[in-house]
Write a protein that holds these residues in place. Structure first.
Motif, PDB file in Angstrom:
ATOM      1  N   ILE A 138       0.820  -1.216   0.000  1.00 15.53           N
ATOM      2  CA  ILE A 138       0.000   0.000   0.000  1.00 15.53           C
ATOM      3  C   ILE A 138       0.853   1.266   0.000  1.00 15.53           C
ATOM      4  O   ILE A 138       0.333   2.371   0.090  1.00 15.53           O
ATOM      5  CB  ILE A 138      -0.952   0.030   1.212  1.00 15.53           C
ATOM      6  CG1 ILE A 138      -0.160  -0.021   2.522  1.00 15.53           C
ATOM      7  CG2 ILE A 138      -1.950  -1.117   1.126  1.00 15.53           C
ATOM      8  CD1 ILE A 138      -1.012   0.143   3.770  1.00 15.53           C
ATOM      9  N   GLY A 139       2.172   1.111  -0.064  1.00 20.45           N
ATOM     10  CA  GLY A 139       3.045   2.276  -0.117  1.00 20.45           C
ATOM     11  C   GLY A 139       3.083   3.078   1.164  1.00 20.45           C
ATOM     12  O   GLY A 139       3.177   4.304   1.138  1.00 20.45           O
ATOM     13  N   CYS A 140       3.067   2.390   2.312  1.00 24.25           N
ATOM     14  CA  CYS A 140       3.043   3.103   3.598  1.00 24.25           C
ATOM     15  C   CYS A 140       4.412   3.658   3.976  1.00 24.25           C
ATOM     16  O   CYS A 140       4.507   4.507   4.857  1.00 24.25           O
ATOM     17  CB  CYS A 140       2.526   2.188   4.701  1.00 24.25           C
ATOM     18  SG  CYS A 140       3.661   0.842   5.122  1.00 24.25           S
ATOM     19  N   THR A 141       5.477   3.163   3.369  1.00 27.23           N
ATOM     20  CA  THR A 141       6.881   3.576   3.579  1.00 27.23           C
ATOM     21  C   THR A 141       7.465   3.113   4.911  1.00 27.23           C
ATOM     22  O   THR A 141       8.607   3.455   5.229  1.00 27.23           O
ATOM     23  CB  THR A 141       7.092   5.098   3.442  1.00 27.23           C
ATOM     24  OG1 THR A 141       6.570   5.766   4.602  1.00 27.23           O
ATOM     25  CG2 THR A 141       6.464   5.646   2.180  1.00 27.23           C
ATOM     26  N   LEU A 142       6.734   2.349   5.706  1.00 26.52           N
ATOM     27  CA  LEU A 142       7.270   1.912   6.995  1.00 26.52           C
ATOM     28  C   LEU A 142       8.476   0.986   6.818  1.00 26.52           C
ATOM     29  O   LEU A 142       9.407   1.009   7.627  1.00 26.52           O
ATOM     30  CB  LEU A 142       6.185   1.222   7.809  1.00 26.52           C
ATOM     31  CG  LEU A 142       5.038   2.123   8.277  1.00 26.52           C
ATOM     32  CD1 LEU A 142       3.980   1.309   9.013  1.00 26.52           C
ATOM     33  CD2 LEU A 142       5.559   3.233   9.172  1.00 26.52           C
ATOM     34  N   CYS A 143       8.457   0.161   5.782  1.00 25.11           N
ATOM     35  CA  CYS A 143       9.587  -0.739   5.559  1.00 25.11           C
ATOM     36  C   CYS A 143      10.826   0.030   5.128  1.00 25.11           C
ATOM     37  O   CYS A 143      11.957  -0.363   5.439  1.00 25.11           O
ATOM     38  CB  CYS A 143       9.235  -1.806   4.527  1.00 25.11           C
ATOM     39  SG  CYS A 143       8.740  -1.158   2.913  1.00 25.11           S
TER      40      CYS A 143
ATOM     41  N   LEU B 161      13.973  -6.948   9.590  1.00 26.48           N
ATOM     42  CA  LEU B 161      13.391  -5.823  10.316  1.00 26.48           C
ATOM     43  C   LEU B 161      12.194  -5.202   9.593  1.00 26.48           C
ATOM     44  O   LEU B 161      11.390  -4.503  10.218  1.00 26.48           O
ATOM     45  CB  LEU B 161      14.461  -4.754  10.568  1.00 26.48           C
ATOM     46  CG  LEU B 161      15.598  -5.168  11.501  1.00 26.48           C
ATOM     47  CD1 LEU B 161      16.622  -4.047  11.624  1.00 26.48           C
ATOM     48  CD2 LEU B 161      15.052  -5.544  12.874  1.00 26.48           C
ATOM     49  N   CYS B 162      12.077  -5.446   8.305  1.00 25.91           N
ATOM     50  CA  CYS B 162      10.944  -4.897   7.563  1.00 25.91           C
ATOM     51  C   CYS B 162       9.669  -5.717   7.784  1.00 25.91           C
ATOM     52  O   CYS B 162       8.562  -5.217   7.560  1.00 25.91           O
ATOM     53  CB  CYS B 162      11.268  -4.842   6.071  1.00 25.91           C
ATOM     54  SG  CYS B 162      11.706  -6.451   5.345  1.00 25.91           S
ATOM     55  N   ILE B 163       9.809  -6.959   8.220  1.00 26.04           N
ATOM     56  CA  ILE B 163       8.659  -7.855   8.358  1.00 26.04           C
ATOM     57  C   ILE B 163       7.646  -7.360   9.389  1.00 26.04           C
ATOM     58  O   ILE B 163       6.454  -7.203   9.079  1.00 26.04           O
ATOM     59  CB  ILE B 163       9.112  -9.284   8.709  1.00 26.04           C
ATOM     60  CG1 ILE B 163      10.078  -9.822   7.649  1.00 26.04           C
ATOM     61  CG2 ILE B 163       7.903 -10.202   8.869  1.00 26.04           C
ATOM     62  CD1 ILE B 163       9.465 -10.063   6.307  1.00 26.04           C
TER      63      ILE B 163
ATOM     64  N   MET C  38       4.052   1.469  -4.981  1.00 29.45           N
ATOM     65  CA  MET C  38       4.557   0.139  -4.713  1.00 29.45           C
ATOM     66  C   MET C  38       6.055   0.184  -4.396  1.00 29.45           C
ATOM     67  O   MET C  38       6.818   0.900  -5.027  1.00 29.45           O
ATOM     68  CB  MET C  38       4.286  -0.756  -5.923  1.00 29.45           C
ATOM     69  CG  MET C  38       4.633  -2.225  -5.718  1.00 29.45           C
ATOM     70  SD  MET C  38       6.360  -2.602  -6.092  1.00 29.45           S
ATOM     71  CE  MET C  38       6.430  -2.242  -7.828  1.00 29.45           C
ATOM     72  N   HIS C  39       6.473  -0.615  -3.399  1.00 28.74           N
ATOM     73  CA  HIS C  39       7.875  -0.697  -3.019  1.00 28.74           C
ATOM     74  C   HIS C  39       8.484  -1.987  -3.578  1.00 28.74           C
ATOM     75  O   HIS C  39       7.770  -2.957  -3.856  1.00 28.74           O
ATOM     76  CB  HIS C  39       8.037  -0.697  -1.503  1.00 28.74           C
ATOM     77  CG  HIS C  39       7.482   0.528  -0.831  1.00 28.74           C
ATOM     78  ND1 HIS C  39       7.197   1.686  -1.504  1.00 28.74           N
ATOM     79  CD2 HIS C  39       7.178   0.763   0.472  1.00 28.74           C
ATOM     80  CE1 HIS C  39       6.737   2.587  -0.650  1.00 28.74           C
ATOM     81  NE2 HIS C  39       6.708   2.052   0.550  1.00 28.74           N
ATOM     82  N   THR C  40       9.802  -1.981  -3.695  1.00 29.10           N
ATOM     83  CA  THR C  40      10.493  -3.187  -4.138  1.00 29.10           C
ATOM     84  C   THR C  40      11.842  -3.275  -3.447  1.00 29.10           C
ATOM     85  O   THR C  40      12.385  -2.268  -2.986  1.00 29.10           O
ATOM     86  CB  THR C  40      10.684  -3.188  -5.670  1.00 29.10           C
ATOM     87  OG1 THR C  40      11.141  -4.477  -6.094  1.00 29.10           O
ATOM     88  CG2 THR C  40      11.692  -2.133  -6.101  1.00 29.10           C
ATOM     89  N   VAL C  41      12.384  -4.480  -3.366  1.00 25.15           N
ATOM     90  CA  VAL C  41      13.656  -4.723  -2.689  1.00 25.15           C
ATOM     91  C   VAL C  41      14.763  -4.877  -3.728  1.00 25.15           C
ATOM     92  O   VAL C  41      14.595  -5.582  -4.719  1.00 25.15           O
ATOM     93  CB  VAL C  41      13.583  -6.002  -1.827  1.00 25.15           C
ATOM     94  CG1 VAL C  41      14.938  -6.299  -1.185  1.00 25.15           C
ATOM     95  CG2 VAL C  41      12.512  -5.852  -0.758  1.00 25.15           C
ATOM     96  N   ILE C  42      15.894  -4.213  -3.502  1.00 23.89           N
ATOM     97  CA  ILE C  42      17.078  -4.407  -4.348  1.00 23.89           C
ATOM     98  C   ILE C  42      17.787  -5.648  -3.817  1.00 23.89           C
ATOM     99  O   ILE C  42      18.443  -5.609  -2.770  1.00 23.89           O
ATOM    100  CB  ILE C  42      18.003  -3.175  -4.292  1.00 23.89           C
ATOM    101  CG1 ILE C  42      17.237  -1.920  -4.708  1.00 23.89           C
ATOM    102  CG2 ILE C  42      19.216  -3.387  -5.199  1.00 23.89           C
ATOM    103  CD1 ILE C  42      18.035  -0.636  -4.576  1.00 23.89           C
ATOM    104  N   ASP C  43      17.638  -6.743  -4.528  1.00 21.55           N
ATOM    105  CA  ASP C  43      18.066  -8.052  -4.021  1.00 21.55           C
ATOM    106  C   ASP C  43      19.513  -8.078  -3.556  1.00 21.55           C
ATOM    107  O   ASP C  43      19.819  -8.609  -2.477  1.00 21.55           O
ATOM    108  CB  ASP C  43      17.866  -9.116  -5.110  1.00 21.55           C
ATOM    109  CG  ASP C  43      16.399  -9.339  -5.435  1.00 21.55           C
ATOM    110  OD1 ASP C  43      15.537  -8.743  -4.755  1.00 21.55           O
ATOM    111  OD2 ASP C  43      16.109 -10.120  -6.368  1.00 21.55           O
ATOM    112  N   GLU C  44      20.417  -7.536  -4.352  1.00 24.24           N
ATOM    113  CA  GLU C  44      21.834  -7.673  -4.031  1.00 24.24           C
ATOM    114  C   GLU C  44      22.271  -6.857  -2.817  1.00 24.24           C
ATOM    115  O   GLU C  44      23.379  -7.028  -2.306  1.00 24.24           O
ATOM    116  CB  GLU C  44      22.696  -7.277  -5.242  1.00 24.24           C
ATOM    117  CG  GLU C  44      22.508  -5.852  -5.736  1.00 24.24           C
ATOM    118  CD  GLU C  44      21.422  -5.747  -6.791  1.00 24.24           C
ATOM    119  OE1 GLU C  44      21.481  -4.790  -7.589  1.00 24.24           O
ATOM    120  OE2 GLU C  44      20.533  -6.619  -6.827  1.00 24.24           O
TER     121      GLU C  44
END
Length: 218
Positions: free
Chosen positions: A87-92, A121-123, A108-114
């Motif tokens: 939902i794009g809350c930015t908490l992560c 901590l984002c969970i 939408m957020h995404t993770v830079i895998d590398e």
């Protein structure tokens, strides 16, 4: 070896995931506690048995088993965001210690895998539970699932994360104080007060504004 030098050596021997599972706010704090306060060397699950062996050599202490209260040794995990639920809350973004998550408010957020250290901590901060962890190293665990180059990169990114967040907080407080000062300067009753009373009034308003800001962030 001086406590400061030992702290540096112990910090370099940690995987730098900044996961806080050791019970300290970051890897550096744990290293300092081991060097200066005699904290146990078996509280870092990401480092696993190999990590404990490294810390034992540096501290001249016996090798002991990982404390299960801090977690269990396992493969490296990678955070994955379900784009359909985000939902794009930015908490992560705020929780990530190495700034490996990108996105904006209500986007939408995404993770830079590398860049992800698998700190997890984002969970817990995700309000819609759209973040999961996937095993990316198979049966390899601890330092076998990590490497010095990745640890160094994580350490550097965490240092910049700390610099950025401290800078943003300082600039926010300065803007708030300036706004409070401007409001006070326009206060009609101010002209009727003595210089000392005006100064005390200004100081109280500015300090109260900064305190409210810090309370909200806390």
């Amino acid at each position: 070896m001086t406590p400061a030098a030992l702290t540096d050596a112990l910090d370099a021997a940690l995987p730098q995931t900044q996961c806080t599972r050791c019970g300290f706010p970051d890897c550096r704090a744990y290293a300092r506690a081991m060097a200066e306060d005699g904290a146990p060397i078996n509280q870092c699950p990401p480092g696993g048995a190999e990590g404990i062996a490294r810390l034992a050599r540096l501290t001249a202490r016996p090798v002991i088993a990982l404390n299960s209260a801090n977690g269990h040794e396992g493969p490296r995990q990678l955070a994955v965001i379900d784009e359909g639920w985000c939902i794009g809350c930015t908490l992560c973004l705020k929780a990530c210690p190495v700034d490996c998550i990108v996105g904006g408010p209500k986007a939408m957020h995404t993770v830079i895998d590398e860049l992800c250290t698998g700190c997890e901590l984002c969970i817990p901060v995700c309000p819609v539970d759209c973040i999961s962890l996937v095993n990316v190293t198979g049966e390899r665990t601890g330092w076998d699932a990590w490497d010095p180059a990745s640890a160094e990169q994580a350490s550097e990114r965490y240092a910049f994360h700390r610099f950025r967040t401290d800078r943003d907080a300082r600039e926010h407080d300065e803007r708030l104080a300036a706004k409070a000062q401007a409001t006070l300067d326009e206060w009609p009753q101010a002209s009727k007060l003595t210089d000392e009373a005006q100064l005390e009034g200004k100081r109280a308003i500015v300090e109260a504004a900064v305190a409210r800001s810090r309370a909200r962030k806390g």
